[in-house]
Design a protein around this motif. Sequence first.
Motif, PDB file in Angstrom:
ATOM      1  N   ALA A   1       0.856  -1.184   0.000  1.00  0.00           N
ATOM      2  CA  ALA A   1       0.000   0.000   0.000  1.00  0.00           C
ATOM      3  C   ALA A   1       0.892   1.234   0.000  1.00  0.00           C
ATOM      4  N   ASP A   2       1.040   1.835  -1.171  1.00  0.00           N
ATOM      5  CA  ASP A   2       1.903   2.995  -1.340  1.00  0.00           C
ATOM      6  C   ASP A   2       1.085   4.213  -1.749  1.00  0.00           C
ATOM      7  N   ALA A   3      -0.144   4.276  -1.270  1.00  0.00           N
ATOM      8  CA  ALA A   3      -1.046   5.391  -1.543  1.00  0.00           C
ATOM      9  C   ALA A   3      -1.961   5.541  -0.324  1.00  0.00           C
ATOM     10  N   TRP A   4      -2.681   6.632  -0.269  1.00  0.00           N
ATOM     11  CA  TRP A   4      -3.598   6.825   0.867  1.00  0.00           C
ATOM     12  C   TRP A   4      -4.629   5.709   0.951  1.00  0.00           C
ATOM     13  N   PRO A   5      -5.293   5.344  -0.175  1.00  0.00           N
ATOM     14  CA  PRO A   5      -6.199   4.193  -0.088  1.00  0.00           C
ATOM     15  C   PRO A   5      -5.394   2.924   0.231  1.00  0.00           C
ATOM     16  N   GLY A   6      -5.848   2.231   1.238  1.00  0.00           N
ATOM     17  CA  GLY A   6      -5.152   1.018   1.656  1.00  0.00           C
ATOM     18  C   GLY A   6      -4.194   1.241   2.796  1.00  0.00           C
ATOM     19  N   LYS A   7      -3.928   2.501   3.076  1.00  0.00           N
ATOM     20  CA  LYS A   7      -3.003   2.841   4.161  1.00  0.00           C
ATOM     21  C   LYS A   7      -3.724   3.749   5.162  1.00  0.00           C
ATOM     22  N   TYR A   8      -4.066   4.942   4.753  1.00  0.00           N
ATOM     23  CA  TYR A   8      -4.747   5.889   5.644  1.00  0.00           C
ATOM     24  C   TYR A   8      -6.257   5.897   5.430  1.00  0.00           C
ATOM     25  N   GLU A   9      -6.705   5.299   4.359  1.00  0.00           N
ATOM     26  CA  GLU A   9      -8.132   5.160   4.072  1.00  0.00           C
ATOM     27  C   GLU A   9      -8.424   3.692   3.820  1.00  0.00           C
ATOM     28  N   ALA A  10      -9.548   3.205   4.325  1.00  0.00           N
ATOM     29  CA  ALA A  10     -10.001   1.827   4.102  1.00  0.00           C
ATOM     30  C   ALA A  10      -8.984   0.791   4.584  1.00  0.00           C
ATOM     31  N   LEU A  11      -8.331   1.070   5.702  1.00  0.00           N
ATOM     32  CA  LEU A  11      -7.327   0.132   6.214  1.00  0.00           C
ATOM     33  C   LEU A  11      -7.935  -1.228   6.535  1.00  0.00           C
ATOM     34  N   ASP A  12      -9.036  -1.254   7.274  1.00  0.00           N
ATOM     35  CA  ASP A  12      -9.632  -2.545   7.644  1.00  0.00           C
ATOM     36  C   ASP A  12     -10.090  -3.324   6.418  1.00  0.00           C
ATOM     37  N   GLU A  13     -10.669  -2.619   5.440  1.00  0.00           N
ATOM     38  CA  GLU A  13     -11.098  -3.282   4.216  1.00  0.00           C
ATOM     39  C   GLU A  13      -9.903  -3.850   3.451  1.00  0.00           C
ATOM     40  N   THR A  14      -8.794  -3.134   3.461  1.00  0.00           N
ATOM     41  CA  THR A  14      -7.589  -3.598   2.781  1.00  0.00           C
ATOM     42  C   THR A  14      -7.013  -4.814   3.477  1.00  0.00           C
ATOM     43  N   LEU A  15      -6.916  -4.760   4.788  1.00  0.00           N
ATOM     44  CA  LEU A  15      -6.371  -5.899   5.538  1.00  0.00           C
ATOM     45  C   LEU A  15      -7.240  -7.143   5.373  1.00  0.00           C
ATOM     46  N   ALA A  16      -8.530  -6.954   5.174  1.00  0.00           N
ATOM     47  CA  ALA A  16      -9.434  -8.093   4.956  1.00  0.00           C
ATOM     48  C   ALA A  16      -9.141  -8.797   3.636  1.00  0.00           C
ATOM     49  N   LEU A  17      -8.427  -8.125   2.724  1.00  0.00           N
ATOM     50  CA  LEU A  17      -8.094  -8.733   1.431  1.00  0.00           C
ATOM     51  C   LEU A  17      -6.915  -9.707   1.530  1.00  0.00           C
ATOM     52  N   LEU A  18      -6.210  -9.695   2.663  1.00  0.00           N
ATOM     53  CA  LEU A  18      -5.051 -10.571   2.825  1.00  0.00           C
ATOM     54  C   LEU A  18      -5.471 -11.996   3.166  1.00  0.00           C
ATOM     55  N   LYS A  19      -4.835 -12.942   2.490  1.00  0.00           N
ATOM     56  CA  LYS A  19      -5.003 -14.343   2.850  1.00  0.00           C
ATOM     57  C   LYS A  19      -4.246 -14.614   4.144  1.00  0.00           C
ATOM     58  N   ARG A  20      -4.541 -15.718   4.785  1.00  0.00           N
ATOM     59  CA  ARG A  20      -3.767 -16.140   5.951  1.00  0.00           C
ATOM     60  C   ARG A  20      -2.317 -16.338   5.505  1.00  0.00           C
ATOM     61  N   GLY A  21      -1.389 -15.757   6.234  1.00  0.00           N
ATOM     62  CA  GLY A  21       0.019 -15.787   5.837  1.00  0.00           C
ATOM     63  C   GLY A  21       0.388 -14.680   4.875  1.00  0.00           C
ATOM     64  N   GLY A  22      -0.592 -13.890   4.462  1.00  0.00           N
ATOM     65  CA  GLY A  22      -0.339 -12.787   3.545  1.00  0.00           C
ATOM     66  C   GLY A  22       0.414 -11.652   4.216  1.00  0.00           C
ATOM     67  N   LEU A  23       1.117 -10.885   3.405  1.00  0.00           N
ATOM     68  CA  LEU A  23       1.946  -9.787   3.897  1.00  0.00           C
ATOM     69  C   LEU A  23       1.367  -8.436   3.478  1.00  0.00           C
ATOM     70  N   TYR A  24       1.397  -7.514   4.407  1.00  0.00           N
ATOM     71  CA  TYR A  24       0.976  -6.130   4.174  1.00  0.00           C
ATOM     72  C   TYR A  24       2.216  -5.264   4.378  1.00  0.00           C
ATOM     73  N   VAL A  25       2.561  -4.477   3.367  1.00  0.00           N
ATOM     74  CA  VAL A  25       3.790  -3.679   3.401  1.00  0.00           C
ATOM     75  C   VAL A  25       3.452  -2.219   3.117  1.00  0.00           C
ATOM     76  N   ILE A  26       4.006  -1.328   3.948  1.00  0.00           N
ATOM     77  CA  ILE A  26       3.863   0.106   3.720  1.00  0.00           C
ATOM     78  C   ILE A  26       5.220   0.772   3.934  1.00  0.00           C
ATOM     79  N   ASP A  27       5.412   1.894   3.253  1.00  0.00           N
ATOM     80  CA  ASP A  27       6.653   2.650   3.413  1.00  0.00           C
ATOM     81  C   ASP A  27       6.336   4.081   3.822  1.00  0.00           C
ATOM     82  N   ASP A  28       7.360   4.914   3.860  1.00  0.00           N
ATOM     83  CA  ASP A  28       7.227   6.328   4.234  1.00  0.00           C
ATOM     84  C   ASP A  28       6.719   6.504   5.662  1.00  0.00           C
ATOM     85  N   MET A  29       7.185   5.667   6.577  1.00  0.00           N
ATOM     86  CA  MET A  29       6.801   5.769   7.974  1.00  0.00           C
ATOM     87  C   MET A  29       7.756   6.660   8.773  1.00  0.00           C
ATOM     88  N   LEU A  30       8.918   6.954   8.226  1.00  0.00           N
ATOM     89  CA  LEU A  30       9.835   7.921   8.840  1.00  0.00           C
ATOM     90  C   LEU A  30       9.559   9.289   8.214  1.00  0.00           C
TER      91      LEU A  30
END
Length: 191
Positions: A119-148
């Motif tokens: 998630a390298d955009a507002w949608p999926g990171k700062y917007e609709a986070l729960d909906e985005t995380l629900a798209l992950l399979k078990r064992g799936g990875l969620y990656v975001i950058d620009d946290m510093l």
Amino acid sequence: MFGDNSSAAPAAWTLIQARTAAMGFEMPSEVDTGALLRLLAAAKPGGRLLELGTGTGLATAWLLSGLDASACLISVDVDPMVQGVARDALTDARVRFILADGLDYIRAQAPASFDLIFADAWPGKYEALDETLALLKRGGLYVIDDMLPQPNWPEGHQVRVDALVSRLEAHPDLVVTRLAWASGLIVAARR
């Protein structure tokens, strides 16, 4: 030199980087972020990956370089001009570029349908986070950058970042790791 990942950059990355600089795009993914994305993509053989925020395709090139022949990547962006750089440079049957609003795309997907989400955009990171995380399979990875802290952050953005990190770390179905790497990354795995 140890820690220099630029020598491992995918072939298309140099072309994309030059076009990104020429157009003055100020939100490119860093080389070290790309190197980690390549590694994580390689850990998902046959996987279905989602990139929210194609930008000019710098991270897209790294993700593709980690995919095996049976994996696929869907990359979504709302800006046809920047995504056009990626479309021109990355002619690979494993990637499908979608020109759409990220929120609309997220909301149209079935739960547990992706093995990795960058998630390298507002949608999926700062917007609709729960909906985005629900798209992950078990064992799936969620990656975001620009946290510093970044020079292009809007006024008061640190508060958003802190709230996002807190939400991710409190999520009962995620194992979260903070990485002081590149622009600051978080990698989370769905239990």
